[in-house]
Design a protein around this motif. Structure first.
Motif, PDB file in Angstrom:
ATOM      1  N   ASP A 249       6.214  -1.986  -7.297  1.00  9.29           N
ATOM      2  CA  ASP A 249       6.236  -0.545  -7.067  1.00  9.29           C
ATOM      3  C   ASP A 249       6.046  -0.239  -5.577  1.00  9.29           C
ATOM      4  O   ASP A 249       6.730   0.609  -5.016  1.00  9.29           O
ATOM      5  CB  ASP A 249       5.148   0.139  -7.904  1.00  9.29           C
ATOM      6  CG  ASP A 249       5.089   1.632  -7.663  1.00  9.29           C
ATOM      7  OD1 ASP A 249       6.127   2.300  -7.849  1.00  9.29           O
ATOM      8  OD2 ASP A 249       4.016   2.137  -7.264  1.00  9.29           O
ATOM      9  N   GLN A 250       5.141  -0.948  -4.957  1.00  7.98           N
ATOM     10  CA  GLN A 250       4.874  -0.774  -3.528  1.00  7.98           C
ATOM     11  C   GLN A 250       6.135  -1.067  -2.710  1.00  7.98           C
ATOM     12  O   GLN A 250       6.492  -0.312  -1.803  1.00  7.98           O
ATOM     13  CB  GLN A 250       3.733  -1.702  -3.132  1.00  7.98           C
ATOM     14  CG  GLN A 250       3.161  -1.473  -1.775  1.00  7.98           C
ATOM     15  CD  GLN A 250       1.978  -2.410  -1.539  1.00  7.98           C
ATOM     16  OE1 GLN A 250       1.979  -3.568  -1.983  1.00  7.98           O
ATOM     17  NE2 GLN A 250       0.979  -1.917  -0.841  1.00  7.98           N
ATOM     18  N   MET A 251       6.835  -2.147  -3.021  1.00  9.26           N
ATOM     19  CA  MET A 251       8.059  -2.500  -2.286  1.00  9.26           C
ATOM     20  C   MET A 251       9.144  -1.440  -2.493  1.00  9.26           C
ATOM     21  O   MET A 251       9.866  -1.084  -1.556  1.00  9.26           O
ATOM     22  CB  MET A 251       8.576  -3.874  -2.711  1.00  9.26           C
ATOM     23  CG  MET A 251       7.661  -5.034  -2.318  1.00  9.26           C
ATOM     24  SD  MET A 251       7.392  -5.197  -0.540  1.00  9.26           S
ATOM     25  CE  MET A 251       5.722  -4.548  -0.372  1.00  9.26           C
ATOM     26  N   THR A 252       9.235  -0.897  -3.703  1.00  9.47           N
ATOM     27  CA  THR A 252      10.204   0.174  -3.978  1.00  9.47           C
ATOM     28  C   THR A 252       9.871   1.411  -3.143  1.00  9.47           C
ATOM     29  O   THR A 252      10.759   2.039  -2.562  1.00  9.47           O
ATOM     30  CB  THR A 252      10.205   0.529  -5.480  1.00  9.47           C
ATOM     31  OG1 THR A 252      10.577  -0.639  -6.218  1.00  9.47           O
ATOM     32  CG2 THR A 252      11.163   1.659  -5.787  1.00  9.47           C
ATOM     33  N   ARG A 253       8.603   1.750  -3.063  1.00 15.93           N
ATOM     34  CA  ARG A 253       8.181   2.903  -2.261  1.00 15.93           C
ATOM     35  C   ARG A 253       8.473   2.672  -0.773  1.00 15.93           C
ATOM     36  O   ARG A 253       8.949   3.550  -0.088  1.00 15.93           O
ATOM     37  CB  ARG A 253       6.695   3.191  -2.485  1.00 15.93           C
ATOM     38  CG  ARG A 253       6.418   3.734  -3.887  1.00 15.93           C
ATOM     39  CD  ARG A 253       4.942   3.886  -4.219  1.00 15.93           C
ATOM     40  NE  ARG A 253       4.182   4.551  -3.194  1.00 15.93           N
ATOM     41  CZ  ARG A 253       3.055   4.055  -2.668  1.00 15.93           C
ATOM     42  NH1 ARG A 253       2.577   2.887  -3.062  1.00 15.93           N
ATOM     43  NH2 ARG A 253       2.399   4.724  -1.745  1.00 15.93           N
ATOM     44  N   TYR A 254       8.207   1.462  -0.285  1.00 12.32           N
ATOM     45  CA  TYR A 254       8.468   1.157   1.119  1.00 12.32           C
ATOM     46  C   TYR A 254       9.959   1.220   1.453  1.00 12.32           C
ATOM     47  O   TYR A 254      10.332   1.498   2.585  1.00 12.32           O
ATOM     48  CB  TYR A 254       7.915  -0.218   1.497  1.00 12.32           C
ATOM     49  CG  TYR A 254       6.410  -0.297   1.559  1.00 12.32           C
ATOM     50  CD1 TYR A 254       5.610   0.846   1.608  1.00 12.32           C
ATOM     51  CD2 TYR A 254       5.768  -1.527   1.566  1.00 12.32           C
ATOM     52  CE1 TYR A 254       4.232   0.759   1.657  1.00 12.32           C
ATOM     53  CE2 TYR A 254       4.388  -1.623   1.631  1.00 12.32           C
ATOM     54  CZ  TYR A 254       3.627  -0.477   1.674  1.00 12.32           C
ATOM     55  OH  TYR A 254       2.256  -0.575   1.732  1.00 12.32           O
ATOM     56  N   ALA A 255      10.817   0.975   0.465  1.00 11.70           N
ATOM     57  CA  ALA A 255      12.264   1.054   0.700  1.00 11.70           C
ATOM     58  C   ALA A 255      12.673   2.468   1.097  1.00 11.70           C
ATOM     59  O   ALA A 255      13.676   2.657   1.795  1.00 11.70           O
ATOM     60  CB  ALA A 255      13.027   0.597  -0.534  1.00 11.70           C
ATOM     61  N   SER A 256      11.879   3.468   0.711  1.00 14.31           N
ATOM     62  CA  SER A 256      12.203   4.859   1.078  1.00 14.31           C
ATOM     63  C   SER A 256      12.032   5.120   2.579  1.00 14.31           C
ATOM     64  O   SER A 256      12.445   6.163   3.070  1.00 14.31           O
ATOM     65  CB  SER A 256      11.350   5.836   0.269  1.00 14.31           C
ATOM     66  OG  SER A 256       9.999   5.778   0.694  1.00 14.31           O
TER      67      SER A 256
END
Length: 186
Positions: free
Chosen positions: A160-167
């Motif tokens: 989830d953290q990596m998905t958020r950082y992709a933003s």
């Protein structure tokens, strides 16, 4: 040279991103910092060549302000992050002071009724002097439990953290750094 041309040249230099070779060098150093932090803290806390087992990782060492248990794995992670950040300052920031930030804060509007997502990745490579223009985003992970050491991305919160950082729209996919596997990207 006319003022507008000088201003444009200056702006172009200011927005300079790191070259691929510099990113590779920094990634190598980040991995070395993670390994150093893991080694130093384990040696200091457990003795030469020793590291915590799962039982030790899950041991309760205190309680937070809400009365929730603080486990040894969280305490070790904090200690290892401190050592890794000192290494980043020593080994990376001295060479790339304008392109690397430790724990910058980003506020992203989620579009859900004006809600905001506040992110604080461990290390961000960015345009020269512009932490708001992320190039690559990294988070140190120091898995303590045996199953997490063998598959650090198995933790839903990490994914989830990596998905958020992709933003943050960096040029690299967000990555975690572990002492066991180095750089891991999805």
């Amino acid at each position: 040279m006319d003022k507008a041309v000088r201003a444009a040249a200056s702006a172009s230099a200011t927005m300079k991103l790191l070259e691929a070779a510099d990113v590779a060098r920094i990634e190598h150093l980040l991995v070395e910092c993670a390994k150093e932090a893991d080694f130093i803290v384990n040696e200091r806390e457990y003795g030469q060549g020793k590291y915590p087992d799962d039982k030790e990782c899950l041991r309760v060492v205190g309680y937070d302000k809400n009365g929730d248990p603080i486990r040894r794995q969280a305490e070790l992670g904090r200690l290892k992050h401190d050592v890794a950040f000192a290494c980043v300052q020593r080994e990376i920031l001295r060479h790339f002071p304008n392109n690397v930030s430790i724990e910058p804060r980003y506020v992203i509007r989620t579009g859900k009724g004006g809600q905001q997502d506040i992110m604080k990745p461990d290390v961000v490579l960015h345009a020269s002097g512009r932490p708001d223009q992320a190039q690559c985003v990294f988070d140190f992970k120091f898995p303590c439990l045996k199953d997490r050491k063998s598959d650090p991305l198995s933790v839903p919160e990490t994914r989830d953290q990596m998905t958020r950082y992709a933003s943050l729209d960096g040029q690299c996919n967000p990555a975690i750094i572990t002492p066991q596997f180095g750089i891991i990207r999805e």
